[in-house]
Design an enzyme around this catalytic site. Sequence first.
Site, mmCIF file in Angstrom:
data_model
loop_
_atom_site.group_PDB
_atom_site.id
_atom_site.type_symbol
_atom_site.label_atom_id
_atom_site.label_comp_id
_atom_site.label_asym_id
_atom_site.label_seq_id
_atom_site.Cartn_x
_atom_site.Cartn_y
_atom_site.Cartn_z
ATOM 1 N N LYS A 180 -6.411 25.602 -7.916
ATOM 2 C CA LYS A 180 -6.440 26.681 -6.663
ATOM 3 C C LYS A 180 -5.053 26.462 -6.339
ATOM 4 O O LYS A 180 -4.771 25.583 -5.341
ATOM 5 C CB LYS A 180 -7.486 25.892 -5.819
ATOM 6 C CG LYS A 180 -8.295 27.010 -4.928
ATOM 7 C CD LYS A 180 -7.456 27.926 -4.111
ATOM 8 C CE LYS A 180 -7.082 27.070 -3.072
ATOM 9 N NZ LYS A 180 -6.223 27.861 -1.970
ATOM 10 N N GLY A 233 -0.903 18.890 0.512
ATOM 11 C CA GLY A 233 -0.990 19.952 1.758
ATOM 12 C C GLY A 233 -0.933 19.145 2.988
ATOM 13 O O GLY A 233 -0.592 17.953 3.060
ATOM 14 N N SER A 234 -1.670 19.708 4.029
ATOM 15 C CA SER A 234 -1.413 19.299 5.216
ATOM 16 C C SER A 234 -2.228 18.035 5.673
ATOM 17 O O SER A 234 -3.673 17.835 4.833
ATOM 18 C CB SER A 234 -1.360 20.387 6.151
ATOM 19 O OG SER A 234 -2.929 20.951 5.830
ATOM 20 N N GLY A 238 -6.238 17.503 4.448
ATOM 21 C CA GLY A 238 -6.639 16.314 3.790
ATOM 22 C C GLY A 238 -7.794 15.558 4.280
ATOM 23 O O GLY A 238 -8.653 14.969 3.360
ATOM 24 N N GLU A 255 -1.736 13.871 -1.118
ATOM 25 C CA GLU A 255 -0.368 13.967 -0.969
ATOM 26 C C GLU A 255 0.001 14.954 0.537
ATOM 27 O O GLU A 255 -0.146 16.099 0.429
ATOM 28 C CB GLU A 255 0.606 14.343 -2.124
ATOM 29 C CG GLU A 255 0.457 13.718 -3.423
ATOM 30 C CD GLU A 255 1.074 12.215 -3.224
ATOM 31 O OE1 GLU A 255 1.780 12.128 -2.442
ATOM 32 O OE2 GLU A 255 1.071 11.462 -4.204
ATOM 33 N N CYS A 289 7.859 18.300 1.926
ATOM 34 C CA CYS A 289 7.205 17.167 2.799
ATOM 35 C C CYS A 289 8.122 15.852 2.835
ATOM 36 O O CYS A 289 7.806 15.363 4.008
ATOM 37 C CB CYS A 289 5.912 16.636 1.733
ATOM 38 S SG CYS A 289 6.518 16.264 0.265
ATOM 39 N N GLU A 386 5.345 17.509 12.287
ATOM 40 C CA GLU A 386 5.931 18.069 11.216
ATOM 41 C C GLU A 386 6.170 19.422 11.453
ATOM 42 O O GLU A 386 5.136 20.157 11.761
ATOM 43 C CB GLU A 386 5.043 18.080 9.910
ATOM 44 C CG GLU A 386 5.682 18.324 8.445
ATOM 45 C CD GLU A 386 5.019 18.164 7.427
ATOM 46 O OE1 GLU A 386 3.676 18.495 7.599
ATOM 47 O OE2 GLU A 386 5.404 17.728 6.394
HETATM 48 P P1 NAD Z 1 -2.485 23.452 3.595
HETATM 49 O O1 NAD Z 1 -3.163 22.193 3.759
HETATM 50 O O2 NAD Z 1 -2.804 24.411 4.489
HETATM 51 O O3 NAD Z 1 -2.741 24.133 2.146
HETATM 52 C C1 NAD Z 1 -2.767 23.454 0.873
HETATM 53 C C2 NAD Z 1 -3.896 23.823 0.097
HETATM 54 O O4 NAD Z 1 -4.980 23.552 0.392
HETATM 55 C C3 NAD Z 1 -3.792 25.326 -0.116
HETATM 56 O O5 NAD Z 1 -3.970 25.576 -1.556
HETATM 57 C C4 NAD Z 1 -4.747 25.605 0.601
HETATM 58 O O6 NAD Z 1 -5.539 26.920 0.407
HETATM 59 C C5 NAD Z 1 -5.959 24.656 0.483
HETATM 60 N N1 NAD Z 1 -6.961 24.450 1.291
HETATM 61 C C6 NAD Z 1 -6.703 24.892 2.737
HETATM 62 N N2 NAD Z 1 -8.037 24.439 3.395
HETATM 63 C C7 NAD Z 1 -8.897 24.011 2.531
HETATM 64 C C8 NAD Z 1 -10.124 23.369 2.550
HETATM 65 N N3 NAD Z 1 -10.761 23.613 3.708
HETATM 66 N N4 NAD Z 1 -10.610 22.827 1.488
HETATM 67 C C9 NAD Z 1 -9.801 22.698 0.399
HETATM 68 N N5 NAD Z 1 -8.513 23.228 0.255
HETATM 69 C C10 NAD Z 1 -8.162 24.107 1.439
HETATM 70 O O7 NAD Z 1 -0.962 23.117 3.425
HETATM 71 P P2 NAD Z 1 0.128 24.091 3.445
HETATM 72 O O8 NAD Z 1 0.299 24.813 4.504
HETATM 73 O O9 NAD Z 1 -0.166 24.950 2.005
HETATM 74 O O10 NAD Z 1 1.348 23.134 2.772
HETATM 75 C C11 NAD Z 1 2.086 22.431 3.828
HETATM 76 C C12 NAD Z 1 1.758 21.188 3.850
HETATM 77 O O11 NAD Z 1 1.852 20.458 2.572
HETATM 78 C C13 NAD Z 1 2.728 20.326 4.823
HETATM 79 O O12 NAD Z 1 2.000 19.406 5.762
HETATM 80 C C14 NAD Z 1 3.519 19.182 3.732
HETATM 81 O O13 NAD Z 1 3.934 18.101 4.280
HETATM 82 C C15 NAD Z 1 2.513 19.202 2.916
HETATM 83 N N6 NAD Z 1 3.072 18.654 1.405
HETATM 84 C C16 NAD Z 1 2.974 17.515 1.019
HETATM 85 C C17 NAD Z 1 3.692 16.858 0.153
HETATM 86 C C18 NAD Z 1 3.710 15.570 -0.718
HETATM 87 O O14 NAD Z 1 4.085 15.140 -1.755
HETATM 88 N N7 NAD Z 1 3.131 14.611 0.384
HETATM 89 C C19 NAD Z 1 4.466 17.990 -1.147
HETATM 90 C C20 NAD Z 1 4.392 19.321 -0.302
HETATM 91 C C21 NAD Z 1 3.655 19.553 0.602
#
Ligand code: NAD
Length: 483
Positions: A180, A233-234, A238, A255, A289, A386
């Site tokens: 996804k 993601g965020s 998570g 992550e 990140c 962040e």
């Molecule tokens: P996000 O959490 O909004 O989205 C990430 C993914 O999760 C997207 O595909 C989104 O569609 C999906 N998502 C959103 N809500 C969901 C739900 N309820 N259930 C399942 N999936 C869902 O994050 P973003 O804005 O796309 O990315 C930025 C974040 O990612 C930042 O916080 C960043 O630090 C983090 N990040 C971490 C790493 C790492 O390795 N630690 C790497 C890159 C980004």
Amino acid sequence: MTVHATIAAKGLLIHGDYVPARSGRYFETTDPATGALIAHIAEADAHDVDVAVASARAAFEGEWGAMPGKMRGQLLHRLADLIERDADNLVTLESRDSGKPVASILRQDLPAVLDTLRYYAGMADKIDGQVIPTRPEALTYTVREAVGVVAAIVPWNFPLMIGMWKIAPALACGCSVVLKPAELTSLTALRIGELALEAGFPPGALNVVPGFGQIAGQALVDHPDVDKVTFTGSPAVGRGILEGAAGNFKRVTLELGGKSANIVFPDADVSAAVRAAASGIFFNSGQVCSAGSRVLAHADIYDEVVDGLAARAAKVRLGCPQDEATQMGPVVSGGQMDRVLDYIRIGRDEGARLVAGGARHGQQGAFIEPTVFADVTPDMRIAQEEIFGPVVSVIRFSSEEEALEIANGTAFSLAAGVWSADISRVHRFARRLKAGTVWVNTFGPTDIRLPWGGARDSGFGREHGRAALENFTEEKSVWINVT
Ligand code: NAD
């Protein structure tokens, strides 16, 4: 050079074919540098996710699950070959969809994608167990078995690279994957799905279901036939994933975000530290990140670090991401730009001293000036939260203990950097910094062979290296009575 072409609408990639969403709905993906429409993409909902999971299950129980590791490795190598063949197209697509400069995709993302694929291709036939002696009358051994159907949910900041960090080890282990992508950046994920089919992966081994997080993403997390969720993601999302995964006790790797400290001592090569600190925050427009969003500078060199960062910020070449001279593109969307600009306002209101940037760049596209705040104190929101944009907070410290306390004083534990020529000090810091990765006299390099991940609000579990194989396999003990 600006690329304006719109490409044909894309479906969902399920069981070897493009299919429309059952709802018939499409969403738009646009170029953040211009706002121009790039494509309409089918929007998966829970029904489509159900079909994709059933396809992945069938592949896992069928041809794909029965395939020997050696052949899985050959397919992964073939996929890498096809990505090399189509590199120009993939790089342009990624750049348009995400706003990332082509120069940095060519320098970092593409080589990392290929390295990841080839590294795990080589691992696919080396996923073995051990013979563990227990009693004379028994042969006792372990095998590692694929966990089953994996939901891979990825963000928009490194769509190809982070996607591959998940797909490649999962496929190497023999899992089937439902990918996804983030709703802002689905195009290269779909293209990778197409190339996997061309490489010879059987239908269902890799399905790609673009859609919104709270709908398609949540449906995957809740699905009773998904065995594992690997998520980047965020922290907020998570946390929700952990709750959803509890339904059928899915295995989870998270992550999440970071607020990484980059600590500079007076005995360091300060100009090298400033150079690395600037790229550590301005690379990928700060949407990293592990971005070095907090620079901790010792009082003796504080002004030198602030002036150096401000000078470097002023020199960053912003522009069209498809122009090879561009160093920094836009952030990923207008929404992300507003979020970052809001943090810049918060920094000003909190009393931080703006020494570079601080505004939108130009009138078109989601560009933000590289921004440096000095006189930031550790309690300010811009030092704790962040921002995920090209905004760095420079904090002053006077002693080692104070530097450690500030560095460890956020909710995150992903990465940290320390600059010093004192060998004992760097060892002390490597031990005491709360971070999954500590860089010494450098900032930012990663390698697929080296584990990557965090703790606390940065998530848990490790990607990369052999650690990733454990994410996608379950260890089974076999006890054979030999009397
Ligand atoms: P996000 O959490 O909004 O989205 C990430 C993914 O999760 C997207 O595909 C989104 O569609 C999906 N998502 C959103 N809500 C969901 C739900 N309820 N259930 C399942 N999936 C869902 O994050 P973003 O804005 O796309 O990315 C930025 C974040 O990612 C930042 O916080 C960043 O630090 C983090 N990040 C971490 C790493 C790492 O390795 N630690 C790497 C890159 C980004």
